[in-house]
Design an enzyme around this catalytic site. Structure first.
Site, PDB file in Angstrom:
ATOM      1  N   TYR A  98     -40.995 -21.837 -14.398  1.00  0.00           N
ATOM      2  CA  TYR A  98     -41.087 -20.654 -15.184  1.00  0.00           C
ATOM      3  C   TYR A  98     -40.727 -20.801 -16.567  1.00  0.00           C
ATOM      4  O   TYR A  98     -41.545 -20.163 -17.473  1.00  0.00           O
ATOM      5  CB  TYR A  98     -39.878 -19.411 -14.746  1.00  0.00           C
ATOM      6  CG  TYR A  98     -40.534 -19.053 -13.278  1.00  0.00           C
ATOM      7  CD1 TYR A  98     -41.494 -17.649 -13.334  1.00  0.00           C
ATOM      8  CD2 TYR A  98     -39.934 -19.431 -12.110  1.00  0.00           C
ATOM      9  CE1 TYR A  98     -41.882 -17.339 -12.077  1.00  0.00           C
ATOM     10  CE2 TYR A  98     -40.821 -18.951 -10.801  1.00  0.00           C
ATOM     11  CZ  TYR A  98     -41.384 -17.737 -10.814  1.00  0.00           C
ATOM     12  OH  TYR A  98     -42.111 -17.259  -9.775  1.00  0.00           O
ATOM     13  N   GLU A 140     -38.004 -16.197  -4.368  1.00  0.00           N
ATOM     14  CA  GLU A 140     -38.135 -17.251  -3.888  1.00  0.00           C
ATOM     15  C   GLU A 140     -37.269 -18.320  -3.445  1.00  0.00           C
ATOM     16  O   GLU A 140     -37.307 -19.062  -2.358  1.00  0.00           O
ATOM     17  CB  GLU A 140     -39.230 -18.006  -4.977  1.00  0.00           C
ATOM     18  CG  GLU A 140     -40.480 -17.417  -5.418  1.00  0.00           C
ATOM     19  CD  GLU A 140     -40.936 -17.505  -6.897  1.00  0.00           C
ATOM     20  OE1 GLU A 140     -40.580 -18.526  -7.374  1.00  0.00           O
ATOM     21  OE2 GLU A 140     -41.947 -16.821  -7.192  1.00  0.00           O
TER      22      GLU A 140
END
Length: 399
Positions: A98, A140
């Site tokens: 990310y 996640e």
């Protein structure tokens, strides 16, 4: 959630950013793959990148998330985040990635919008990004913990069935002899295939049989492109993978699953084309668990011969205590079959019980049309669930 100052800035700049988001995401992917070419080779779908659908999906999700934050400051779009997180978990996306996405995405924003990206604007959209990213990382992380890690396993092909001229079913067993992981009907697995050029491309395929067996089953449609490229992995599986070969699979993912409150509720399971795969698994699960509530079974296809898993579709419906079957075929419908109809799926004269919970899987135009008809019949939007194969363009095309 989003701070008041950032919310005001995002609200004011959303038309500008939203209007340029397609160009921004195009620049983003160009930068990302220039810096990290292995990501395109081994993680991102090369076909979707070539067709531009992944860019559309990313643009749609960012714009939708930002819009939701300013319109619902005390909430977050959990359904959208859940679908994205399940896809990411099936691919093995990590929290560290990310930061890489952030680096190249914000560089692309500056490239496209230039001086319009003031420090205040940059800070506000940075807050949007990290709210979305951190929410996904959290979901996640939970998914990885539930499945015991982020492990790819080798599975041996123990059976192959040609369902139609362009759909093949592969039956798989863990090659290491360890038990197969549990899954819920409607979920999918990622398949990592090594292609002739050395790329290890990943695709998701629904598990097309109900839970409970040590053998897993995926039914793969060979994708032949018109304007878009042919499907690399689906064509590879059809042409090269036979009994005795091995495939690398992820743990099961996906949130299009029957809920705990569905045991007594009326259900509608609607599919079109290869979208039948998770629906057949759901029907098998309902049969195995002795479901007694009413079930509407709806499917649309080009013809009966192109209806993959049709025998299972029909057999499971017959075994249910209270099922009504409506198969729509563009051509070749058997008028002698009460369940057959000619034409596209149309629920106009199909009685939908009050309180129905609906599960949809198929091409986007099909799901949009069915959802609109169901809402018109009084089904609550919150009770309509869907799965998109490939990039989720529902948000990208929302008007």
């Amino acid at each position: 959630m989003l701070s008041e100052q950032s919310a005001a800035t995002v609200r004011a700049t959303l038309p500008v950013v939203g209007g340029a988001i397609g160009e921004i995401t195009e620049r983003f992917y160009a930068r990302l793959f220039a810096a990290r070419p292995e990501l395109l080779r081994d993680l991102f779908n090369r076909g979707n990148q070539a067709a531009g659908t992944q860019r559309q999906a990313l643009a749609g999700s960012i714009a939708a998330f930002a819009t939701y934050l300013v319109d619902h400051p005390e909430e977050r779009p959990d359904a959208m985040l859940g679908r994205i997180a399940h896809k990411h978990a099936s691919l093995g996306v990590t929290a560290e990635q990310y930061a890489l996405v952030h680096e190249h995405l914000f560089a692309a924003i500056v490239e496209v919008l230039g001086e319009a990206v003031t420090p205040e604007v940059a800070a506000a959209w940075d807050e949007v990004y990290w709210l979305m990213a951190n929410a996904l990382v959290s979901i996640e992380k939970r998914l990885y913990e539930e499945r015991g890690g982020n492990e790819w396993r080798e599975w041996e092909v123990v059976g192959r069935v040609e369902e139609t001229s362009d759909v093949a079913t592969f039956r798989l067993r863990p090659a290491d002899g360890r038990p197969a992981p549990d899954f819920r009907a409607g979920q999918y697995v990622s398949v990592q295939a090594e292609l002739p050029d050395g790329a290890r491309q990943i695709r998701q395929y629904s598990l097309s049989a109900a839970p409970g067996s040590p053998v897993r089953q995926i039914s793969v449609k060979r994708v032949v492109g018109d304007a878009a490229p042919d499907g690399e992995v689906s064509n590879h599986l059809h042409a090269r993978v036979r009994v005795g070969d091995r495939l690398s699979l992820s743990a099961p993912s996906g949130d299009l699953v029957l809920g705990d409150t569905d045991a007594a509720a009326p259900l509608l399971l609607a599919s079109a084309g290869i979208g039948v795969t998770p629906i057949v698994a759901m029907l098998g699960h309902l049969v195995d668990t002795g479901h007694e509530g009413p079930v509407l079974v709806v499917h649309g296809d080009r013809s009966p011969t192109e209806h993959a898993l049709r025998a299972d579709h029909e057999a499971y419906a017959r075994k249910l205590a209270d099922a009504s079957v409506h198969f729509f075929y563009e051509a070749g419908a058997d008028d002698a079959e009460a369940s057959h109809r000619t034409g596209l799926v149309d629920l106009a004269d199909v009685a939908v019980p009050r309180g129905t919970r609906a599960y949809l899987c198929g091409p986007l135009p099909f799901m949009r049309a069915v959802r609109a008809q169901l809402i018109g019949k009084g089904v609550a939007p919150a009770d309509i669930h869907y799965e998109v194969f490939g990039p989720d363009l529902w948000l990208a095309q929302a008007g």
